[in-house]
Design an enzyme around this catalytic site. Structure first.
Site, PDB file in Angstrom:
ATOM      1  N   HIS A   4       0.824  -1.222   0.000  1.00  8.21           N
ATOM      2  CA  HIS A   4       0.000   0.000   0.000  1.00  8.21           C
ATOM      3  C   HIS A   4       0.852   1.264   0.000  1.00  8.21           C
ATOM      4  O   HIS A   4       1.857   1.355   0.706  1.00  8.21           O
ATOM      5  CB  HIS A   4      -1.016   0.004   1.139  1.00  8.21           C
ATOM      6  CG  HIS A   4      -0.460   0.014   2.520  1.00  8.21           C
ATOM      7  ND1 HIS A   4      -0.127   1.182   3.168  1.00  8.21           N
ATOM      8  CD2 HIS A   4      -0.182  -0.986   3.395  1.00  8.21           C
ATOM      9  CE1 HIS A   4       0.310   0.883   4.392  1.00  8.21           C
ATOM     10  NE2 HIS A   4       0.300  -0.429   4.551  1.00  8.21           N
ATOM     11  N   GLU A  46      -4.906   1.771   2.565  1.00  8.95           N
ATOM     12  CA  GLU A  46      -4.968   0.559   3.399  1.00  8.95           C
ATOM     13  C   GLU A  46      -5.164   0.917   4.863  1.00  8.95           C
ATOM     14  O   GLU A  46      -5.870   0.230   5.585  1.00  8.95           O
ATOM     15  CB  GLU A  46      -3.680  -0.263   3.230  1.00  8.95           C
ATOM     16  CG  GLU A  46      -3.740  -1.642   3.878  1.00  8.95           C
ATOM     17  CD  GLU A  46      -3.350  -1.656   5.354  1.00  8.95           C
ATOM     18  OE1 GLU A  46      -3.636  -2.657   6.022  1.00  8.95           O
ATOM     19  OE2 GLU A  46      -2.768  -0.678   5.850  1.00  8.95           O
TER      20      GLU A  46
HETATM   21 ZN   LIG Z   1       0.739  -1.442   6.269  1.00  9.22          ZN
END
Ligand SMILES: [Zn+2]
Length: 502
Positions: A292, A338
């Site tokens: 992410h 995320e």
């Molecule tokens: Zn992470």
């Protein structure tokens, strides 16, 4: 934000939202030295030995991946969802992929939340006066203007809180210190403790940071409000300050003043960054890997997850540099958001739509670039509650196809012996790939020694110096070999459908 819209070529269509559960199998409690299953060389190890050795040699000699990580950390820095820095990172990431010669580079537009921390502070006001080392939890509401001053209710765990009569909780600032029993437990109190306390009438919640390292450093992270309960402000305390409150509370009443400006603003457009090596025979079939691109608003997001996106990127870039042409497509994705919402992983699942069967395998690196021991593979028999030492091949209810897939991974893992990463462990996966692996896509993630990841996680100390270049290269090397073989081999790993909840 400049130029970002020019690259937003792909729309988001269809499909219901799917919740994701992070499979933090690679993030076990400190000292959980699960051995993993040793590699067993078979036909794949024989077939791919020459290519794999080329990749390993190139990866261990490569400095481009770490140089890119250095730039991301030092020149872009922290990149919380909704901030201009995140979109700078997105734009830079797409340029990086283009310059590396990857194909079909694009930014898939994703709306992300914008949580603003603002000024914040906490202090003991009685029986002693002392500032507390704190960080507000992501997505928390703020306090009323002028802050909250209230008596503290110290509780070690949910059971203790729930057993108390309501008049003992009402109007108090609940302080949790469950101790350190690994990230699974720590993050459970951080994400769920606020609404548990609010349900009993608390006015704010403070929680011991989810870490085993005691260095007067608070660790942030997201909370999740239960919509049925009042939203109260919440923050993490350094371990030392949580322990101080615990000691003082045993002596008598303790008072804390908490002041937080935290608030939500309108959602902002950001995006998932993607690039590919298009498959030579089955371009529609995809092995996807990545991490992410967003981080918390502290530190540099170096281990979480700058190391993940740069190691996976360089793993793909190396395959291209070496002129290897896998039969299937390898896609690198820097998922967005995320940390506080998972919007990127959900948008990716929507974008895949009914072509989910063409997602051959998904690899997520989001556990830090420490020295790798091998790959985690599963979704079945794995997950955070996997008993120490238990092997998926021996787990009850494993189908013949799953057993065969585990054997396939152990065969591939034999190629990783030169870098000491020749094991396969139960578990594997991640929150960004959760929405696709829940639909049966095979889930994998690196498994590392996991010695220090939660020392720096979500703190001001998550900076480049925490990423050891040699360990970073080993992760790159491992991911490159695994992605290449999964994309080129006959047959594919199996996954297991599941229902994940965040
Ligand atoms: Zn992470």
């Amino acid at each position: 934000m400049k130029c970002l819209t020019a690259r937003l070529a792909v729309g988001i269509t269809g499909a219901a939202m799917m919740a994701a559960t992070p499979l933090y199998s690679q993030m076990g409690a400190p000292g959980s030295e699960r051995a993993g299953m040793p590699a067993v060389a078979g036909p794949l190890a024989a077939k791919y030995k020459t290519d794999a050795d080329r990749i390993l040699t190139a990866a261990m000699a490569d400095n481009d991946g770490y140089a890119a990580l250095t730039y991301l950390c030092d020149h872009v820095g922290k990149r919380l969802s909704g901030t201009p820095q995140l979109n700078t990172a997105v734009e830079w990431g797409a340029d990086l992929m283009t310059k590396a010669g990857l194909q079909n580079v694009q930014v898939q537009p994703v709306m992300v939340p914008r949580w603003v921390r603002g000024n914040e502070s906490a202090a003991l006001v009685g029986p002693v006066a002392k500032p507390l080392h704190m960080l507000g939890l992501g997505m928390s509401v703020g306090t009323p203007k002028g802050g909250i001053t209230a008596e503290v209710l110290f509780v070690p765990d949910f059971a203790t809180l729930d057993a108390l009569p309501s008049d003992r909780v009402k109007g108090k600032i609940v302080v949790f210190n469950p101790g350190w029993h690994g990230y699974g437990v720590g993050s459970m109190y951080r994400t769920g403790g606020t609404s548990r306390a609010a349900a009993r009438g608390a006015v704010a919640m403070l929680v011991r940071s989810a870490t085993g390292l005691v260095m007067q450093t608070p660790h942030t992270g997201t909370l999740r409000y239960d919509e049925k309960q009042p939203k109260i402000p919440a923050a993490a305390l350094s371990v030392e300050d949580a322990l101080l409150i615990e000691r003082l509370a045993k002596e008598g009443p303790v008072k804390v003043h908490l002041e937080m400006d935290a608030h939500m603003e309108a959602d902002v457009q950001a995006g998932n960054v993607m690039g590919e090596i298009v498959g030579s025979e089955h371009p529609e079939q995809v092995v996807v890997l990545g991490g992410h691109i967003d981080s918390w608003d502290v530190g540099q997001g170096a281990q979480d997850d700058g190391g993940g996106i740069m190691a996976t990127f360089e793993a793909v870039s190396l395959i291209h540099k070496l002129g290897l042409k896998p039969k299937r497509t390898i896609r690198i994705v820097f998922w967005v958001n995320e940390e506080n919402g998972g919007a990127g992983g959900k948008a990716y699942r929507k974008w895949i739509g009914n072509k989910i069967g063409d997602q051959v395998a998904a690899i997520e690196m989001d556990g830090g670039a420490e020295k790798p021991l091998g790959m985690g593979y599963g979704g079945f028999g794995g997950g955070r509650r996997q008993a120490a030492g238990a092997a998926p091949a021996e787990a009850p209810g494993l189908s013949e196809a799953e057993k065969q897939s585990v054997a396939t991974m152990r065969d591939i893992a034999a190629l990783l012996a030169p870098i000491g990463a020749d094991t396969v462990s139960p578990g594997g996966g991640g929150s960004d790939i959760g929405p696709i692996t829940a639909d049966g896509v095979a889930a994998l993630s690196p498994r590392t020694v996991g010695e220090h990841y939660f020392d720096w996680h979500h703190t001001e100390a998550d900076t480049l110096d925490k990423v050891d270049p040699d360990s970073f290269k080993r992760n790159t090397a491992m991911l490159s070999v695994v992605a290449y073989v999964l994309a080129d081999m006959d047959g594919r790993l199996v996954g297991r459908k599941s229902v994940f909840s965040e």
